[in-house]
Design a protein around this motif. Sequence first.
Motif, PDB file in Angstrom:
ATOM      1  N   SER A  10       1.048  -1.718  -0.014  1.00  0.00           N
ATOM      2  CA  SER A  10      -0.057  -0.082  -0.155  1.00  0.00           C
ATOM      3  C   SER A  10       1.142   1.424  -0.138  1.00  0.00           C
ATOM      4  O   SER A  10       0.456   2.203  -0.431  1.00  0.00           O
ATOM      5  CB  SER A  10      -0.486   0.147   0.786  1.00  0.00           C
ATOM      6  OG  SER A  10      -1.771   0.629   1.261  1.00  0.00           O
ATOM      7  N   ASP A  11       1.732   0.940   0.250  1.00  0.00           N
ATOM      8  CA  ASP A  11       2.842   2.024   0.795  1.00  0.00           C
ATOM      9  C   ASP A  11       4.121   2.440  -0.978  1.00  0.00           C
ATOM     10  O   ASP A  11       3.432   4.063  -1.116  1.00  0.00           O
ATOM     11  CB  ASP A  11       3.629   2.178   2.064  1.00  0.00           C
ATOM     12  CG  ASP A  11       3.505   2.314   3.356  1.00  0.00           C
ATOM     13  OD1 ASP A  11       2.061   3.168   3.232  1.00  0.00           O
ATOM     14  OD2 ASP A  11       3.983   1.964   4.085  1.00  0.00           O
ATOM     15  N   GLN A  14       0.649   4.253  -2.206  1.00  0.00           N
ATOM     16  CA  GLN A  14       1.302   5.671  -2.622  1.00  0.00           C
ATOM     17  C   GLN A  14       2.277   6.157  -3.473  1.00  0.00           C
ATOM     18  O   GLN A  14       2.425   7.500  -3.503  1.00  0.00           O
ATOM     19  CB  GLN A  14       0.849   5.686  -0.783  1.00  0.00           C
ATOM     20  CG  GLN A  14      -0.173   4.933  -1.107  1.00  0.00           C
ATOM     21  CD  GLN A  14      -1.744   6.130  -1.316  1.00  0.00           C
ATOM     22  OE1 GLN A  14      -2.518   7.080  -1.569  1.00  0.00           O
ATOM     23  NE2 GLN A  14      -2.526   5.524  -2.076  1.00  0.00           N
ATOM     24  N   GLU A  31      -4.482   4.355  -8.988  1.00  0.00           N
ATOM     25  CA  GLU A  31      -5.451   4.257  -7.410  1.00  0.00           C
ATOM     26  C   GLU A  31      -6.118   3.013  -7.797  1.00  0.00           C
ATOM     27  O   GLU A  31      -6.440   2.532  -6.599  1.00  0.00           O
ATOM     28  CB  GLU A  31      -6.079   5.110  -8.459  1.00  0.00           C
ATOM     29  CG  GLU A  31      -5.448   6.980  -7.627  1.00  0.00           C
ATOM     30  CD  GLU A  31      -6.018   7.979  -7.658  1.00  0.00           C
ATOM     31  OE1 GLU A  31      -7.476   7.736  -8.614  1.00  0.00           O
ATOM     32  OE2 GLU A  31      -5.942   9.084  -7.799  1.00  0.00           O
TER      33      GLU A  31
END
Length: 495
Positions: A10-11, A14, A31
């Motif tokens: 997830s990081d 981002q 996204e």
Amino acid sequence: MRESTIAGVSDLIQDALAVYHDDPAAAAALESYAVRLAEPLRIAVAGMVKAGKSTLLNAIIGEEIAPTDTGECTRIVTWYRYNHTPRITLHPVAGEPRTLPLKRENGRLVFVLGQDRPDDVERLVVEWPAESLREVTLIDTPGIASLSEGVSARSVSFLTPADAPSEADAVLYLMRHMHASDIRFLESFRDTETGRSGTVNALAVLSRADEIGAGRIDSLISAGEIAERYRRDPSLRKLALGVVPVAGLLAQSARSMRQSDYESLALLAAMDRSDRERLLLSADRFLRASVPEGLGADARASLLERFGLFGIRLGVVLIRAGFTDPTPLAHELARRSGLDPLLAMVTGQFHARADALKARTALVGVETLLRTTPREGSGHLAAALERLQVNAHEFRELRLLATLRTAGTGLNENLAEEAERLIGGAGTAAHLRLGMEPEVSPEEIMGVARQVLHRWRLVAESPLMDRSGLDACRIVVRSCEGVLAEFAALQRQGA
């Protein structure tokens, strides 16, 4: 999968969004990967035309909400998701999504497309309050190798896109027999970006298994023998985690059995055996008959459509054997259809690995983006990506599983077979990894796990072991250590 790995993926997404914030296409793709991490696992149901995809999907869901005829809706990629409120949304190729009316005919959901043609529809999304959809999104795809090249191309492009992860995290591939076209599709699915990551994430289903034995009561036994032969076939073994025979029509109807179905079967069960056997010699004879009294033409047609001769014969036998209540009868019919073993394998192979498969899809997407759209200042993304790929043990298991089934390692045949099981080839539950029965105690599991761990450590220390074999041993040892750590933690919690 460890939460730290999911958090790391997830990081990474981002961080990638920060680098590609000025690229709308790249940002949208990133996204979408972030959303996939939080969503249920996506499993596509694929196969040739008339392989029984929608029928099996209904059986898995437990309700008849997927169209099973040859109408225009079977030419559209259709998603089935959980929601408290039923809703059908049409996503056109061009334009804004719109909600379709909810309509049922004879207990089945009907999609009313209105003025839209199937070629104008990008996808249908059916949201439904079925418990079976809480942890998985099922995707019904048009038939591959359809007479309509456009229909076939729609499935192929959806499941095997170029330079992008597949929309599906895993695939249930249905086949009536193993043909070269089935192997070609599974090879193309393996050769997608996701497949090249070193993941075997397809499960083959020998659908319409009752037809193999011409509808005889023992049809599933014959189908099971054929499925086992297919499972051991080298060309299929490297492409699918297993082969499961299922009588899809019986499974669907058993999971949605009606009181009228039971009453019709009970009338047949009450007949004299010889008269009943003559009646069930063929579908035509069954439809034309005037006995038993009380079973009208419409009821016969409905029963035959929903269960087929195999299901009717089996239902009658079970009623005469003591299943004289609709609910137990439905459960036993579902079990004997082969649905239960399929659901168990889907749970063991896909649901248990859901986080790993979703994270793997996301990593493949980021990796593809870095390769196809390189950017200055993205070096830290590549480094973080490599760390995640190398350090996550779940990924190493998936890669080794693929290697064992394709190129092989330095392990001999017996060790390779055991290694495949220990890394989750038959399912990720501890008892399946260790080849034990489900009801064994935690103490027994830990005892066997210690023995297996010790033995594999000795194998790894052999001076005759080559590099590929040593790498495989290290992964197996880590898997055994994981089983011990899991049960040691459970013991501490119970203390």
